[in-house]
Scaffold this motif. Structure first.
Motif, mmCIF file in Angstrom:
data_model
loop_
_atom_site.group_PDB
_atom_site.id
_atom_site.type_symbol
_atom_site.label_atom_id
_atom_site.label_comp_id
_atom_site.label_asym_id
_atom_site.label_seq_id
_atom_site.Cartn_x
_atom_site.Cartn_y
_atom_site.Cartn_z
ATOM 1 N N TYR A 69 0.848 -1.187 0.000
ATOM 2 C CA TYR A 69 0.000 0.000 0.000
ATOM 3 C C TYR A 69 0.890 1.245 0.000
ATOM 4 O O TYR A 69 1.729 1.420 0.887
ATOM 5 N N PRO A 70 0.739 2.122 -1.003
ATOM 6 C CA PRO A 70 1.672 3.246 -1.155
ATOM 7 C C PRO A 70 1.633 4.294 -0.045
ATOM 8 O O PRO A 70 2.595 5.042 0.125
ATOM 9 N N PHE A 71 0.549 4.345 0.718
ATOM 10 C CA PHE A 71 0.439 5.350 1.772
ATOM 11 C C PHE A 71 0.553 4.736 3.165
ATOM 12 O O PHE A 71 0.070 5.307 4.148
ATOM 13 N N GLN A 120 -10.702 2.618 4.656
ATOM 14 C CA GLN A 120 -11.317 2.277 3.367
ATOM 15 C C GLN A 120 -10.309 2.449 2.235
ATOM 16 O O GLN A 120 -10.331 1.693 1.268
ATOM 17 N N ASP A 121 -9.409 3.430 2.366
ATOM 18 C CA ASP A 121 -8.424 3.692 1.318
ATOM 19 C C ASP A 121 -7.481 2.506 1.092
ATOM 20 O O ASP A 121 -7.091 2.241 -0.031
ATOM 21 N N TYR A 122 -7.088 1.806 2.127
ATOM 22 C CA TYR A 122 -6.148 0.696 1.950
ATOM 23 C C TYR A 122 -6.840 -0.634 1.696
ATOM 24 O O TYR A 122 -6.211 -1.605 1.276
ATOM 25 N N SER A 123 -8.138 -0.722 1.948
ATOM 26 C CA SER A 123 -8.816 -2.019 1.932
ATOM 27 C C SER A 123 -8.706 -2.744 0.589
ATOM 28 O O SER A 123 -8.496 -3.956 0.567
ATOM 29 N N ALA A 124 -8.827 -2.039 -0.518
ATOM 30 C CA ALA A 124 -8.751 -2.704 -1.825
ATOM 31 C C ALA A 124 -7.383 -3.347 -2.042
ATOM 32 O O ALA A 124 -7.293 -4.481 -2.523
ATOM 33 N N ASP A 125 -6.314 -2.642 -1.671
ATOM 34 C CA ASP A 125 -4.963 -3.184 -1.836
ATOM 35 C C ASP A 125 -4.758 -4.422 -0.971
ATOM 36 O O ASP A 125 -4.199 -5.423 -1.426
ATOM 37 N N VAL A 126 -5.208 -4.356 0.272
ATOM 38 C CA VAL A 126 -5.026 -5.481 1.195
ATOM 39 C C VAL A 126 -5.875 -6.678 0.755
ATOM 40 O O VAL A 126 -5.401 -7.816 0.752
#
Length: 150
Positions: A69-71, A120-126
């Protein structure tokens, strides 16, 4: 007002959702303490909340890092700042200050905002990384290596 667990607080990663649900339960315990005025109970709940939240943050950060995750670093910084803020509340409570109303306001606002925006921002990557890991694990089970060591 007690926080009600709803689907709006879910990010779609069951283990993280379960941990967030537990944090909501701790916050609701703080609200109960506000009504009982038990300083001892407040200190106990705060200790548990801080310990649990720190372990949750570490777990969440490891998932983000593993997923690339980039952030992740920025998210970790938000976690550290929040942990320091709650630790300051702990110190004030240990010193005898009545912090429950202010603490509840901060906890409720921060948690809901953090879950619905930052998490929510990281959920798709994880989720994508977890799906890939599951796919690789299933593929290994069908291989000679998987049968030998599985």
């Amino acid at each position: 007002m007690t926080i009600k667990w709803t689907s709006a607080l879910e990010i779609g990663i069951p283990v993280i959702d379960a941990q967030h649900h537990r944090i909501v339960e701790y916050i609701n315990q703080v609200e109960h303490v506000q009504k009982t005025h038990s300083r001892e109970e407040l200190l106990d709940v705060l200790d548990e909340l801080v310990d649990y939240t720190i372990s949750h943050f570490a777990f969440e950060e490891s998932l983000m890092e593993e997923a690339g995750y980039p952030f992740a670093n920025a998210h970790s910084k938000v976690h550290r700042l929040f942990a320091k803020r709650v630790e300051a509340f702990q110190k004030r409570a240990r010193a005898g200050e009545d912090i429950t109303e202010e603490l509840l306001h901060v906890l409720k606002a921060w948690l809901v905002n953090h879950i619905q925006r930052d998490d929510q921002d990281y959920s798709a990557d994880v989720k994508a990384n977890m799906a890939q890991a599951t796919k690789r694990a299933k593929a290994r089970k069908g291989s000679w290596f998987g049968r030998l060591f599985g």
